[in-house]
Design a protein around this motif. Structure first.
Motif, PDB file in Angstrom:
ATOM      1  N   ASP A 263      -2.184 -20.057  -5.535  1.00 16.28           N
ATOM      2  CA  ASP A 263      -3.204 -21.107  -5.538  1.00 16.28           C
ATOM      3  C   ASP A 263      -4.006 -21.092  -4.234  1.00 16.28           C
ATOM      4  O   ASP A 263      -5.245 -21.317  -4.239  1.00 16.28           O
ATOM      5  CB  ASP A 263      -2.548 -22.484  -5.731  1.00 16.28           C
ATOM      6  CG  ASP A 263      -1.991 -22.657  -7.141  1.00 16.28           C
ATOM      7  OD1 ASP A 263      -2.396 -21.902  -8.046  1.00 16.28           O
ATOM      8  OD2 ASP A 263      -1.128 -23.550  -7.341  1.00 16.28           O
TER       9      ASP A 263
ATOM     10  N   GLU B  59       3.730 -19.677  -6.658  1.00 14.26           N
ATOM     11  CA  GLU B  59       2.520 -20.237  -7.298  1.00 14.26           C
ATOM     12  C   GLU B  59       1.615 -20.871  -6.241  1.00 14.26           C
ATOM     13  O   GLU B  59       0.376 -20.761  -6.334  1.00 14.26           O
ATOM     14  CB  GLU B  59       2.933 -21.273  -8.341  1.00 14.26           C
ATOM     15  CG  GLU B  59       1.756 -21.800  -9.151  1.00 14.26           C
ATOM     16  CD  GLU B  59       2.192 -22.716 -10.278  1.00 14.26           C
ATOM     17  OE1 GLU B  59       1.357 -23.534 -10.727  1.00 14.26           O
ATOM     18  OE2 GLU B  59       3.364 -22.626 -10.707  1.00 14.26           O
TER      19      GLU B  59
ATOM     20  N   SER C 139       0.947 -28.051  -6.337  1.00 14.49           N
ATOM     21  CA  SER C 139       2.047 -27.143  -5.977  1.00 14.49           C
ATOM     22  C   SER C 139       2.794 -27.651  -4.751  1.00 14.49           C
ATOM     23  O   SER C 139       4.027 -27.605  -4.679  1.00 14.49           O
ATOM     24  CB  SER C 139       1.507 -25.738  -5.728  1.00 14.49           C
ATOM     25  OG  SER C 139       1.018 -25.162  -6.922  1.00 14.49           O
TER      26      SER C 139
ATOM     27  N   ASP D  92      -4.970 -27.625  -7.584  1.00  9.31           N
ATOM     28  CA  ASP D  92      -3.794 -26.801  -7.892  1.00  9.31           C
ATOM     29  C   ASP D  92      -2.907 -26.638  -6.663  1.00  9.31           C
ATOM     30  O   ASP D  92      -1.670 -26.691  -6.758  1.00  9.31           O
ATOM     31  CB  ASP D  92      -4.240 -25.418  -8.391  1.00  9.31           C
ATOM     32  CG  ASP D  92      -4.913 -25.494  -9.763  1.00  9.31           C
ATOM     33  OD1 ASP D  92      -4.733 -26.523 -10.444  1.00  9.31           O
ATOM     34  OD2 ASP D  92      -5.602 -24.530 -10.145  1.00  9.31           O
TER      35      ASP D  92
ATOM     36  N   ARG E 210       9.715 -20.131  -7.518  1.00 13.68           N
ATOM     37  CA  ARG E 210       8.533 -19.929  -8.386  1.00 13.68           C
ATOM     38  C   ARG E 210       7.371 -20.795  -7.918  1.00 13.68           C
ATOM     39  O   ARG E 210       6.211 -20.345  -7.932  1.00 13.68           O
ATOM     40  CB  ARG E 210       8.888 -20.245  -9.841  1.00 13.68           C
ATOM     41  CG  ARG E 210       9.846 -19.231 -10.476  1.00 13.68           C
ATOM     42  CD  ARG E 210       9.796 -19.322 -11.992  1.00 13.68           C
ATOM     43  NE  ARG E 210      10.154 -20.656 -12.455  1.00 13.68           N
ATOM     44  CZ  ARG E 210      11.394 -21.024 -12.804  1.00 13.68           C
ATOM     45  NH1 ARG E 210      12.389 -20.142 -12.700  1.00 13.68           N
ATOM     46  NH2 ARG E 210      11.641 -22.233 -13.243  1.00 13.68           N
ATOM     47  N   GLU E 211       7.645 -22.024  -7.505  1.00 11.46           N
ATOM     48  CA  GLU E 211       6.570 -22.902  -7.038  1.00 11.46           C
ATOM     49  C   GLU E 211       5.964 -22.388  -5.735  1.00 11.46           C
ATOM     50  O   GLU E 211       4.752 -22.499  -5.517  1.00 11.46           O
ATOM     51  CB  GLU E 211       7.111 -24.322  -6.838  1.00 11.46           C
ATOM     52  CG  GLU E 211       7.366 -25.076  -8.131  1.00 11.46           C
ATOM     53  CD  GLU E 211       6.093 -25.309  -8.936  1.00 11.46           C
ATOM     54  OE1 GLU E 211       5.004 -25.389  -8.319  1.00 11.46           O
ATOM     55  OE2 GLU E 211       6.188 -25.404 -10.172  1.00 11.46           O
TER      56      GLU E 211
END
Length: 339
Positions: A210, A206, A261, A257, A202-203
């Protein structure tokens, strides 16, 4: 007759049992055994006769029981004491003898023979009774069996079993316990790794979002800067400065962001690696633990109760021998036993 022998059966008090042991060796076998033991060869055989020599004969059947060890076995032990005086004590362990089936002994001689003279204690019922009680005490205090025991697995060996047999049995059970614990440890760590790897996925997603956002903000900032130059030339200062400030703020936020991350991904990757190391250490510890358990082997000594000591033969025992003249020399050779 040779000195010390009689051709009549001596009178023994009726309170004392008598046992005639079987002749296990023929005359020829007895001579051959003597030749082998003395590394010589008899050249001339003279007169030969069967003789019985008296001893205190005692044969016990001893039962050993232990519920925890699942032991319920019987052992036999025999003694032949040649000289018994009325006031004497007996060193029982010095007179161990071969066990015979009780059914193989007789209450009287089966053939013509000569007889040795019993020592005084063998003819005295009080002495024989005292020694009987002494023998039971001796067996009670000295006779035992030993079984191997693994305290962690609570596994006992079998009486008379070898260490190798016990080790094989324990190692098989230890492997089962080890494999079960390995499965539990593996399942626990794999569950934790699955959660961490899901968070990492998930990161990463993300982070990609970002980065796309940052690219968009950079393009917007570049476009806004070019447009602002034109606006400033036309005198639209307030709106232009406000828009440039907004795009720069959004770009900085997008960069932050991305940085967050990346840091989160790095931390998750480090945690996953540490969890894998912990898993390896835990599995290694499990293997070492059960290897040590498999090597445990304590000796458990099981002794009998007095009520489990049974004297199946006790009294005067008549032991067969061959009285023979070999090469002119009189010899008394055992006729009882094995070749």
């Amino acid at each position: 007759l040779p000195e010390g022998f009689s051709d009549t059966w001596p009178v023994i008090p009726s309170a004392i049992a008598q046992y005639f042991l079987p002749t296990g060796l023929t005359l020829q076998m007895a001579i051959m055994k003597w030749e082998r033991e003395h590394n010589t060869k008899a050249k001339k055989l003279g007169e030969a006769h069967l003789v019985y020599l008296p001893v205190l004969l005692a044969q016990a059947r001893v039962r050993f029981q232990d519920r925890k060890a699942s032991v319920n076995v019987t052992r036999q032990i025999a003694y032949h004491v040649p000289e018994v005086e009325k006031s004497s004590t007996v060193r029982w362990d010095e007179h161990r003898a071969s066990v015979v089936p009780p059914s193989s002994v007789a209450s009287e001689p089966l053939e013509e023979a000569w007889f040795g003279q019993p020592s005084p204690g063998l003819l005295d019922p009080p002495t024989m009774k005292r020694l009987r009680e002494d023998l039971i005490d001796h067996i009670y205090h000295t006779m035992s069996i030993t079984v191997l025991y693994n305290p962690t697995l609570k596994v006992y060996g079998t009486p008379g079993g070898s260490r190798r047999e016990f080790r094989v049995k324990v190692q098989a059970l230890a492997r089962e316990r080890r494999d079960a614990e390995v499965d539990k440890v593996t399942a626990r760590y794999e569950e934790k790794l699955d959660r961490l790897e899901e968070k990492l996925r998930r990161e990463i997603q993300e982070l990609e979002a970002d980065r796309r956002e940052l690219d968009d903000r950079k393009r917007e900032e570049l476009f806004t800067t070019g447009e602002a130059v034109l606006s400033l030339l036309r005198g639209r200062t307030t709106y232009t400065l406000s828009r440039m400030s907004r795009t720069r703020r959004l770009t900085r936020q997008a960069k932050e962001d991305v940085r967050e991350s990346e840091e989160t991904i790095s931390a998750l990757e480090a945690e996953i690696e540490e969890t894998r190391r912990e898993m390896e250490q835990a599995l290694r510890a499990v293997h070492e633990k059960w290897a040590a358990v498999a090597a445990e082997a304590k000796e458990v000594v099981i002794t009998p109760f007095k009520k489990d000591i049974f004297l199946e033969l006790y009294g005067v025992g008549w032991i067969p021998h061959w009285h023979v003249v070999l090469d002119g020399n009189p010899l008394t050779l055992p006729a009882f036993g094995r070749f």
